[in-house]
Design an enzyme around this catalytic site. Sequence first.
Site, PDB file in Angstrom:
ATOM      1  CG  ASN A   1      -1.857   1.190   1.260  1.00  0.00           C
ATOM      2  OD1 ASN A   1      -1.489   2.321   0.946  1.00  0.00           O
ATOM      3  ND2 ASN A   1      -3.096   0.950   1.654  1.00  0.00           N
TER       4      ASN A   1
ATOM      5  CD  GLU B   1      -4.490   4.816   0.776  1.00  0.00           C
ATOM      6  OE1 GLU B   1      -4.918   5.873   1.256  1.00  0.00           O
ATOM      7  OE2 GLU B   1      -4.036   3.884   1.465  1.00  0.00           O
TER       8      GLU B   1
ATOM      9  CG  ASP C   1      -4.782  -2.068   3.151  1.00  0.00           C
ATOM     10  OD1 ASP C   1      -5.261  -2.761   4.088  1.00  0.00           O
ATOM     11  OD2 ASP C   1      -4.757  -0.818   3.168  1.00  0.00           O
TER      12      ASP C   1
ATOM     13  CG  ASP D   1      -0.237   4.769   6.024  1.00  0.00           C
ATOM     14  OD1 ASP D   1      -0.009   4.457   4.848  1.00  0.00           O
ATOM     15  OD2 ASP D   1      -1.395   4.972   6.455  1.00  0.00           O
ATOM     16  CG  HIS D   2      -0.098   0.326   4.583  1.00  0.00           C
ATOM     17  ND1 HIS D   2      -0.984  -0.687   4.858  1.00  0.00           N
ATOM     18  CD2 HIS D   2      -0.822   1.483   4.644  1.00  0.00           C
ATOM     19  CE1 HIS D   2      -2.189  -0.178   5.080  1.00  0.00           C
ATOM     20  NE2 HIS D   2      -2.112   1.131   4.965  1.00  0.00           N
TER      21      HIS D   2
ATOM     22  CB  CYS E   1       0.640  15.124  29.128  1.00  0.00           C
ATOM     23  SG  CYS E   1       2.378  14.651  29.288  1.00  0.00           S
TER      24      CYS E   1
END
Length: 629
Positions: free
Chosen positions: A13, A43, A200, A328-329, A575
Site C-alpha cells: 500500500n 491506494e 491491503d 504508512d504501510h 500532560c
Amino acid sequence: MKKNNKMKIVTYNVNGLRSRISQFGSLHKLLNSFDADIICFQETKLRRQELTADMAVAEGYESFFSCTRTSDKGRTGYSGVATFCRVKSAFSSNEVALPIAAEEGCTGLVGNSQNGKGEVCEAAEGLEGEFAKDELLKVDSEGRCVITDHGHFVLFNLYGPRAECDDTERIQFKLTFFKILQKRWEALLRKGKRIIVVGDLNIAPTVMDRCEAGPDFEKNEFRRWFRSMLVESGGSFSDVFRTKHPDRTEAYTCWPQNTGAEIFNYGTRIDHILCAGSCLHQQHDLQGHDFMTCHVSECDILTQYRRWKPGNTLRWKGGRSIKLEGSDHAPVFTRLLEIPDISEHSTPSLSARYIPMIHGVQQTLVSVLTKRQLAVQIKSCEMSSSLSNENITIEICNEGVKKSLDNCSISGTSSVEFCSSSKQEYEGLISNTDECSRGFADDAACNTLITPGSECSKSMPSHETKKKARKSQWSQLSLKSFFQRSPNPSNRADDSNTDFLISQADVPQAGNHSNETPVVDVQCSSSQQCALNSSASTQDQYELNSCTFEKEKTNAALLEWQRIQQVMQNSMPLCKGHNEQCVARVVKKQGPNFGRRFYVCARAEGPASNPEANCGYFKWAGSKSLPKR
C-alpha cells in the site's frame, strides 16, 4: 520448458503512487528496489485521466491499473490499485509473470472486462442473479481490484474498503465487496484454478495481528468472515504469512500516520497474501499436496520500508519537524518455487501501454513536429505574399544561396538586405520580418544582425557591419516596445503598414556614386528611443517598489504568525503522565465535534505498559481534562 522457476510477489500500500515515485526518484527505481517479478500496489490515489507515462510505464515492466471512477465526495482519486509485472518481452512470451488475461474490477461489468461483442463476462452473469447491476457497478467504481491470470494461478490485487463502526453505508459497501469476491473465488476453485490474493484488506484476522485489541475485537463481522475463508476454519485459503510464522508477535504492516506509532511498533497486520488450490505436480491425489505446501517457500514483511527507523529523533525530543518519507504501510512479499513456463502469449489489452493518454502521446508528438514544420512553410509563403503586396524586395543570403523577390523598394528607392549564415538565423529572420510586416510594433527597432564571415557581410563595408551589430544589440534591449505605444505618434513614418522610421543618417555614402541604390537600415528615432528607455526605467522602478512592498508584507505576516504560535505554545497544557507540553489537534471527522480543538500527549502512541509511550492525556480546548483511557 523450465520446471524450477522462482517467483517473487510483493504487495504494498503505497499511500499515493506519486509520493513513492518522488521518494525513489522514478517509477523504475521504485519497482527495481523490490527485485520482484510481480509488484502489486494499493491506494495509488490516481484517476484514469491522471495516468501519465512516468507513473504507469517503466522499462521491463507491464502494468495494469484500476482507478477510481466515482465522483462521490471524498472518493475521487482516493483508492486505486496497480499490478506491475517484470518481463523480458511483452509479446510472444512464455513468462509466467506476464499474464495471459487481465480484468479491471471484480464484477466483470467494467468496460475493460467486457468481451469484443459487448457482452458481459461469465463472472458478471453469475453475480447478477444475487446483486442488482447498479450495486455491482458501484463496487467497482472505486478502483479496488485488478485480476491477472498467469496461467498456473489467478492473482487478485485488492484494496479492501475501510468502514467505521458507526458508518452503516460503508459497512454495507464493504460487505458487498467481499461477498462478490467470495463468489468469484468459489467459481474459480470449482474450475480447478489456483488463486493468490494480495493486498491491503483492512482486516486484522486475530488478536495476534492487532496491538492491544479491544474487548469488541472478536465481534467484528469482517474478521469473522476472513477467518471463515481460512483452511483452519474449513475454508480454502491459507494465510501465507501466518502459516510460515505461526507464533510471531508484533508483526505489523500498518501504523497510524499522525501518532508516531511506528516508534513503538504499535500497529496492525492488515496487508495479506492468501493462496488456495492444488499444487502443480502431476500426482494430484498425493496427500498433503497443495499450492501452499508445494510452491510457497517464504513470506515476510519488508520492514526496511518503514518510515521511522532506529536513530531518528523522537517526536517529543524535537523530532516533530522531521518529515518521515514513505507510506504508512510496509510491503509484504512471498517467494514461489517450481513454477513452470506457460505457452507463448502477448500482453493483455488492459495493459497501460494501450491506454490512449500514454500510447497516444507518442503519436501526438510526431503530429506536433509535423504541424510545426508545416506551419513554418506556410508562414514563409504568407510572408513572401505579404512582402510582395508591400512592394518590398528581400534578399536572403543563406549559406551562399540568394533568393530574390521582384518589385522591391521602400518608398520606391530603397532595398533592405537580410543575411543569415545558418538555418537557425534564417528562421529567426522570417519570424522578425513577419511580425514587423503585420505591424505588431508601433515604434520598435527591426534590425538584422549581420554575421561576420557570411556572404552578405563580406560584400558590405566593415563599418556598416559593426553599425548594424550595435543597432541589433539596442533592439534586443527594447523588447518592451513591442507592447507599448509611442507617446509621440507624429514621429511615425507615413507608411502605417510597416510602422518603421527610416533614418537618412544611416544611409551609407558610397563616394560620388549617387546613382547607386542606397542600403537603408530600419531603426527607431532617437526621440522614441529616449521615450522607450524612460518608460522602461519607470516600469522597472515600479516593479522594484512592488517587490519590496510584497516582501515587507510577507515578513510582517511571518512575524505575526510566529508570535501567534508562541502564544499558543505558551498556553499548551501539560500532560499528566510526563508533565510535558501537549500538542493541539482538531477533530476532522464529521459529527457534532467536527472542527473542535483538543490537546493530547505529545509522545508517540504505544503500549499502555510502556512508560515512554503516550500517556493518554486528553483535554478539550477550553474544558477540564478528561481521561482518554
